[in-house]
Design an enzyme around this catalytic site. Structure first.
Site, short mmCIF file in Angstrom:
data_model
loop_
_atom_site.label_atom_id
_atom_site.label_comp_id
_atom_site.label_asym_id
_atom_site.label_seq_id
_atom_site.Cartn_x
_atom_site.Cartn_y
_atom_site.Cartn_z
N SER A 84 12.34 -10.27 18.93
CA SER A 84 11.11 -9.69 18.39
C SER A 84 11.09 -9.49 16.88
CB SER A 84 10.80 -8.36 19.08
OG SER A 84 10.45 -8.58 20.42
N SER A 137 7.64 -8.84 19.31
CA SER A 137 6.70 -7.74 19.24
C SER A 137 6.45 -7.22 17.82
CB SER A 137 7.21 -6.58 20.12
OG SER A 137 8.47 -6.11 19.65
N LYS A 147 7.69 -0.51 11.53
CA LYS A 147 7.16 -0.79 12.86
C LYS A 147 6.87 0.51 13.59
CE LYS A 147 8.19 -3.60 17.00
NZ LYS A 147 9.18 -4.51 17.63
#
EC number: 6.3.5.7
Length: 489
Positions: A177, A153, A77
């Site tokens: 998330s 996210s 990420k």
């Protein structure tokens, strides 16, 4: 058949026996990205030249193939700092952060385990969002239906695994998330206990809530990856000096005698009927496997969303103060004074959702409002934590849906922040309490979109969470199904 249809353990065996090479695996990943990522849009930055060079070096040495993740490709990420590899947190403020000088601790652990970083994955800007629509670059799409969001996210992290671009990835979870996009994309995502995995090198959103965790195709792979990244880190003051067990040892498939709590609040108003049906079917499956379950109450859960957004926004307001245009990142070219430079740099660099949360957090921390909002939210947080601890005194795990609904369409609720915030209502309490939680696939909606089952455990008892998740997974075949963009060609 894609190589990534195999488990991490099977891929390691194939590498060890020289049936395949590390270069084969890395090329598999980049070929798949070239094939589908124009539709999925999971990656922001690729690491192709360095990854292929590393693969060739690993193929030559081979002596290190006992390393835990030897030669296995991974996506990271984009709020996890990677030395020499662009790290943006999907924000224009860090668009020019091309060459970070250090690695996050989890990246160092991946490097020590000899994994190969394929690239950096798209996300909501500074991890603020539930749909990936807040990325300042582009919206990642759900591989099951590209008209739908992948969740957020960590939407890029979940979508990349579901689409077969990488066999596993790292995400971060502040209020759901990891688990929410895992549920939307039909993969497995774990938020570890707060303090279990080092946050050093994670670009902070809300420091008392953020946790890095693994996203994979199976529970076994997930446990395997957590064993690699978990552990104490003296670079992180919130890291817990607690022994890391062998999580894969907990994957016995046996849950006889397991005591499950099912919060009535998690199956109440707002939860879609098909989600309730999938969870109830999962509970019946647990009964068949020899587990028992009872309805319980987590009475303060109804305050979780308001509590979370006050605390997380307050911490974001403080954490993002460092992005001022002075030391790194976006700096306006039109400033006349120093204060004007601060204002313009932040106005130009941050997106609307980030500004919204900074303003809310600054208000909650301001003189005259601190006691009424931030302090009160921290007090309610303690009540939420106590609810979990009380229930988990008598039960091994807590089970319910991961999200109230399956994935929603791109653009459907992006202009309705309150509805968007409520989408995390079932995952947020876990972060406030600091306990571990996992999402595993448990069914599909009438539209063919995945539904996630959430399993929550005691502090630092990821083993029980994995035990319950693995037994259910092995008794069903939801995790074996692939989207049209999935790993099976």
């Amino acid at each position: 058949m894609s190589l990534f249809e195999h488990s991490l353990r099977e891929l390691k065996d194939k590498l060890h026996s020289k049936e395949i090479t590390v270069t084969d695996l890395v090329n598999e990943s980049y070929n798949r990205i070239e094939e589908v990522d124009d539709q999925v849009k999971a990656f922001l930055t690729l690491n192709k030249e360095a990854a292929l060079k590393q693969a060739a070096e690993l193929d030559e040495t081979r002596g290190d193939d006992a390393a835990k993740l030897f030669g296995l490709p991974i996506g990271v990420k984009d709020n996890i700092v990677t030395k020499g590899l662009r790290t943006t947190a999907a924000s224009q403020f860090l668009d020019n952060f091309e060459d970070p000088l250090y690695n996050a601790t989890v990246v160092n652990k991946l490097n020590e385990a000899k994994s190969v970083t394929i690239g950096k994955l798209n996300m909501d800007e500074f991890a603020m969002g539930s749909s990936n629509e807040n990325s300042s670059y582009y919206t990642t799409r759900n591989p099951w239906n590209t008209d739908y969001v992948p969740g957020g996210s960590s939407g890029g992290s979940a979508a990349s695994v579901a689409a077969g671009e990488v066999p596993f990835s790292l995400g971060s979870d502040t209020g759901g998330s990891i688990r929410q996009p895992a549920a939307f994309c039909g993969v497995v995502g774990l938020k570890p206990t707060y303090g279990r995995v080092s946050r050093f090198g994670l670009i902070a959103f809300a420091s008392s809530l953020d946790q890095i965790g693994p996203i994979t195709r199976s529970v076994e792979d997930n446990a395997y990856l957590l064993e690699t990244i978990a552990g104490y880190d003296n670079m992180d003051s919130t890291s817990a000096n607690v022994e890391v067990p062998s999580y894969t040892d907990a994957l016995t498939g046996d849950v006889k005698g397991l005591k499950i709590a099912v919060p009535k609040e998690y199956l109440g108003e707002g939860v879609a009927p098909e989600v309730k049906e999938a969870v109830q079917a999962a509970l019946k499956k647990y009964e068949e496997l020899g587990a028992t379950w009872d309805e319980v109450s987590l009475p303060h859960s109804k305050y979780a969303v308001a509590t979370y957004y006050l605390i997380s926004s307050s911490e974001a307001s403080a954490n993002l103060a460092r992005f001022d245009g002075v030391r790194y990142g976006q700096r306006t070219e039109n400033a006349e004074t120093m204060l004007d430079m601060f204002k313009r740099s932040r106005s130009e660099g941050f997106g609307d959702e980030v500004k919204r949360r900074i303003m809310l957090g600054t208000f909650a921390l301001s003189s005259g409002y601190y006691d009424a909002y931030y302090k009160k939210a921290q007090q309610v947080r303690t009540l939420i934590k106590n609810d979990f601890e009380k229930v988990l005194e008598d039960y091994d795990v807590i089970v319910g849906p991961t999200t109230p609904t399956p994935a929603f369409k791109v653009g459907e609720i992006i202009d309705d922040p309150l509805t968007m915030y409520a989408n995390d209502i079932l995952t947020i309490p876990v972060n406030l309490a600091g306990v571990p939680g996992i999402s595993v696939p448990c069914g599909f909606s009438s539209d063919g979109l995945p539904i996630g089952l959430q399993i929550i455990g005691r502090h630092f008892d990821e083993s029980s969470v994995y035990r319950a998740a693995h037994a259910y997974e092995q008794a069903t075949d939801f995790h074996k199904q692939r989207p049209s963009l999935g790993g099976a060609r």
